[in-house]
Design a protein around this motif. Sequence first.
Motif, PDB file in Angstrom:
ATOM      1  N   SER A   1      -7.881 -19.987  -2.343  1.00 12.80           N
ATOM      2  CA  SER A   1      -7.343 -19.944  -0.979  1.00 12.80           C
ATOM      3  C   SER A   1      -5.842 -20.179  -0.949  1.00 12.80           C
ATOM      4  O   SER A   1      -5.197 -19.996   0.091  1.00 12.80           O
ATOM      5  CB  SER A   1      -8.049 -20.989  -0.104  1.00 12.80           C
ATOM      6  OG  SER A   1      -7.809 -22.299  -0.592  1.00 12.80           O
TER       7      SER A   1
ATOM      8  N   LYS B   1      -9.365 -15.395   5.388  1.00 14.66           N
ATOM      9  CA  LYS B   1      -8.307 -14.432   5.723  1.00 14.66           C
ATOM     10  C   LYS B   1      -8.152 -14.206   7.225  1.00 14.66           C
ATOM     11  O   LYS B   1      -7.025 -14.168   7.748  1.00 14.66           O
ATOM     12  CB  LYS B   1      -8.607 -13.100   5.030  1.00 14.66           C
ATOM     13  CG  LYS B   1      -7.529 -12.045   5.240  1.00 14.66           C
ATOM     14  CD  LYS B   1      -7.815 -10.800   4.424  1.00 14.66           C
ATOM     15  CE  LYS B   1      -6.729  -9.755   4.612  1.00 14.66           C
ATOM     16  NZ  LYS B   1      -7.005  -8.531   3.802  1.00 14.66           N
ATOM     17  N   TYR B   2      -9.301 -14.068   7.933  1.00 16.20           N
ATOM     18  CA  TYR B   2      -9.229 -13.673   9.344  1.00 16.20           C
ATOM     19  C   TYR B   2      -9.516 -14.824  10.321  1.00 16.20           C
ATOM     20  O   TYR B   2      -9.136 -14.750  11.481  1.00 16.20           O
ATOM     21  CB  TYR B   2     -10.230 -12.536   9.617  1.00 16.20           C
ATOM     22  CG  TYR B   2      -9.950 -11.304   8.801  1.00 16.20           C
ATOM     23  CD1 TYR B   2      -8.902 -10.445   9.146  1.00 16.20           C
ATOM     24  CD2 TYR B   2     -10.740 -10.979   7.695  1.00 16.20           C
ATOM     25  CE1 TYR B   2      -8.651  -9.299   8.395  1.00 16.20           C
ATOM     26  CE2 TYR B   2     -10.488  -9.839   6.955  1.00 16.20           C
ATOM     27  CZ  TYR B   2      -9.446  -9.003   7.296  1.00 16.20           C
ATOM     28  OH  TYR B   2      -9.193  -7.878   6.573  1.00 16.20           O
TER      29      TYR B   2
ATOM     30  N   THR C   1     -14.440 -15.280   1.980  1.00 14.80           N
ATOM     31  CA  THR C   1     -13.121 -14.639   1.879  1.00 14.80           C
ATOM     32  C   THR C   1     -12.650 -14.146   3.245  1.00 14.80           C
ATOM     33  O   THR C   1     -11.477 -14.314   3.614  1.00 14.80           O
ATOM     34  CB  THR C   1     -13.179 -13.471   0.883  1.00 14.80           C
ATOM     35  OG1 THR C   1     -13.578 -13.952  -0.404  1.00 14.80           O
ATOM     36  CG2 THR C   1     -11.819 -12.804   0.760  1.00 14.80           C
TER      37      THR C   1
ATOM     38  N   ASP D   1      -4.255  -5.845  -2.634  1.00 12.30           N
ATOM     39  CA  ASP D   1      -5.222  -6.734  -1.978  1.00 12.30           C
ATOM     40  C   ASP D   1      -6.652  -6.271  -2.233  1.00 12.30           C
ATOM     41  O   ASP D   1      -7.544  -7.089  -2.495  1.00 12.30           O
ATOM     42  CB  ASP D   1      -4.946  -6.789  -0.474  1.00 12.30           C
ATOM     43  CG  ASP D   1      -3.654  -7.541  -0.154  1.00 12.30           C
ATOM     44  OD1 ASP D   1      -3.154  -8.260  -1.045  1.00 12.30           O
ATOM     45  OD2 ASP D   1      -3.161  -7.394   0.980  1.00 12.30           O
TER      46      ASP D   1
END
Length: 317
Positions: free
Chosen positions: A202, A239-240, A235, A157
């Motif tokens: 994404s 992701k979060y 990003t 990652d």
Amino acid sequence: MERLLYLLPPKPQTVALRYGVSALLMACSLGVFAAMEAQSGFIGLYILLPAIFLAGLMFDRGSAFFATLLAVAGVLWVLRLQLSSALALPLLFFTFIGIAFAAFAELLRKEMEKVVASERSKTLLLQEVAHRTKNNLAMLSAMVRLQSRTLGQEASDELEKTSQRIQTMAEVYDHLMLRDETKIVDLKEYIGNIARRLMALSGDKPVAVRCELDEAYAHSEVAVPIAIIINELVTNSIKYGFPDDRPGQILITLHTNDELVISVSDNGVGMPGHEQARKGFGSKAVALLVQQLNGKLVYEDAQPGCRVLLRMQKPKL
């Protein structure tokens, strides 16, 4: 200089065009000369010089010499061949001045053509260097991405993020423009291109990325840090801000007035999700880049979601 040259007839030109237009220019000048002489009796030979200079600038000195001969013949015709000793010397002096104007005009055009050719060559060289640099960075990004597949999930990652950062730096070379010896980047196109790439990266997440961008330009040294900051913020939002395949939207805005303001906002889970992101390497890199830009980064609760504002001085070109 280049714009002025574009206004002139391109070479090569036909003989009929060169001498025909030169004769037309001189005919117009002789008309003004004749009108002044008839009205006031004033013999203004200097009125004929701009036509000679323009003929030499548009075509060549041969055309300007031809215009000079037409000028002398026209003056004699207007004055009904009343060539006296008082007029002979001014006409002779005018002829020498006309020849000098012809030579100078042709020389000026040649110098203009050299300058424009040099500028075009420099632009092509910049484009070639930019193209090669982009290819090298893209290759490096691909190698990092390939290496990430051989490691564990966590290391993979992180290397994937590094690959994205390298790709963001590489894409700046698609938007470089040479202006006054400076590499200028169109921020609207550059950021829009990054947003489209991040949308594609994404994956299966139902998250849309859209932009509202004012027209703005910056040096490449400023544009790259801005792009990396946006890359990191978007990003992190993907992701979060949207865990468990939660659908949503990310909005990137760029506005310029007295300062440049960039906003990355989402309608995700809000500040708690971003707190985790702010502990990572990417957020530390963002903080350093913001400091490099002499800017300020502010996190806001968008209710719902989170908004991150980057404020900095408007880039000077």
